[in-house]
Design an enzyme around this catalytic site. Structure first.
Site, PDB file in Angstrom:
ATOM      1  N   SER A 124       0.836  -1.204   0.000  1.00 28.28           N
ATOM      2  CA  SER A 124       0.000   0.000   0.000  1.00 28.28           C
ATOM      3  C   SER A 124       0.875   1.260   0.000  1.00 28.28           C
ATOM      4  O   SER A 124       1.579   1.508  -0.962  1.00 28.28           O
ATOM      5  CB  SER A 124      -0.970  -0.052   1.182  1.00 28.28           C
ATOM      6  OG  SER A 124      -1.972   0.929   1.075  1.00 28.28           O
ATOM      7  N   HIS A 158      -4.754  -1.868  -3.586  1.00 26.10           N
ATOM      8  CA  HIS A 158      -6.124  -2.221  -3.163  1.00 26.10           C
ATOM      9  C   HIS A 158      -7.131  -2.079  -4.304  1.00 26.10           C
ATOM     10  O   HIS A 158      -8.248  -1.588  -4.105  1.00 26.10           O
ATOM     11  CB  HIS A 158      -6.564  -1.342  -1.987  1.00 26.10           C
ATOM     12  CG  HIS A 158      -5.614  -1.321  -0.833  1.00 26.10           C
ATOM     13  ND1 HIS A 158      -5.232  -2.468  -0.163  1.00 26.10           N
ATOM     14  CD2 HIS A 158      -4.961  -0.289  -0.225  1.00 26.10           C
ATOM     15  CE1 HIS A 158      -4.383  -2.133   0.818  1.00 26.10           C
ATOM     16  NE2 HIS A 158      -4.202  -0.827   0.792  1.00 26.10           N
TER      17      HIS A 158
END
Length: 230
Positions: A124, A158
């Site tokens: 991330s 994501h």
């Protein structure tokens, strides 16, 4: 050889019972019992996050450590980082990560480590940081953010895990707030060797990754081949 492994999601923090991506990262060091250092900067050096890192990596054949900028393990960060085989950057607030790294000079230290063969990886925020720019929610709404530029292009993590990520990435590229780049689902990781995409791997079947760009005034998603590690 320069290596970066950028995870869209997954790893010990999201899949504590499936450490296949974490093991894959360790395997790239080619050293028995590689020394791996966790950088939890983006989480504000969360103690819970650090504990989960040790809980996971103490089950793997490696020597785990971590680097907190609130309690540095050494006054000589250059030597500390350069002694590592793997750097693993956790998720959290990308903007805060970049500000703190630049304040401490860690961005330059990590670039030298990467150039000298230390495997760098992250999830991330810890993946966005290696690209020129990326999609972040650091300031609330999803928006673009300039990053370190070790790798060319932009990155969106994501991609399947948060419903707003895909449309936001498309819009930001369409409106020229982001350059073209890569997107990765939770559980998918992009492995770059010497600045070029080597392969994409996944910890779960069905996890995908894409090259995303403008083509004839429209967004184009090009699926990348994915090697399932299961």
């Amino acid at each position: 050889m320069k290596q970066i492994i950028a995870m869209g999601g997954g790893g010990f923090s999201m899949e504590p019972d499936n450490l296949s991506l974490d093991q894959y990262i360790l395997n790239q060091s080619k050293r028995e019992q590689p020394r791996i250092c966790f950088l939890p900067t983006a989480s504000g050096d969360s103690q819970n996050y650090i504990q989960r890192f040790y809980h996971a990596f103490q089950t793997l054949d490696c020597v785990p450590s971590h680097l907190s900028l609130f309690k540095p393990p050494s006054s000589d960060l250059v030597s500390f980082v350069m002694e590592m085989d793997v750097i693993y950057v956790g998720g959290g607030n990308t903007r805060n990560l970049l500000v703190l790294w630049k304040e401490w000079g860690l961005d330059h230290i990590l670039r030298e480590a990467w150039k000298n063969g230390v495997v760098v990886a992250g999830i991330s925020a810890g993946a966005i940081c290696w690209f020129e720019e990326g999609v972040t929610d650091s300031a609330g709404p999803l928006t673009s953010l300039k990053s370190l530029g070790f790798l060319q292009g932009s990155f969106c993590p994501h991609y399947d895990g948060e419903k707003d990520r895909r449309p936001a990435y498309h819009q930001l590229i369409s409106n020229k707030f982001l350059c073209s780049g890569y997107a990765a689902d939770d559980g998918a990781a992009l492995h770059f060797i010497n600045d070029q995409l080597f392969q994409t791997v996944s910890s779960r079947s069905g996890a995908k990754a894409y090259r995303v760009m403008m083509a004839e005034h429209e967004i184009a998603e090009i699926p990348l081949p994915v090697k399932y590690l299961g």
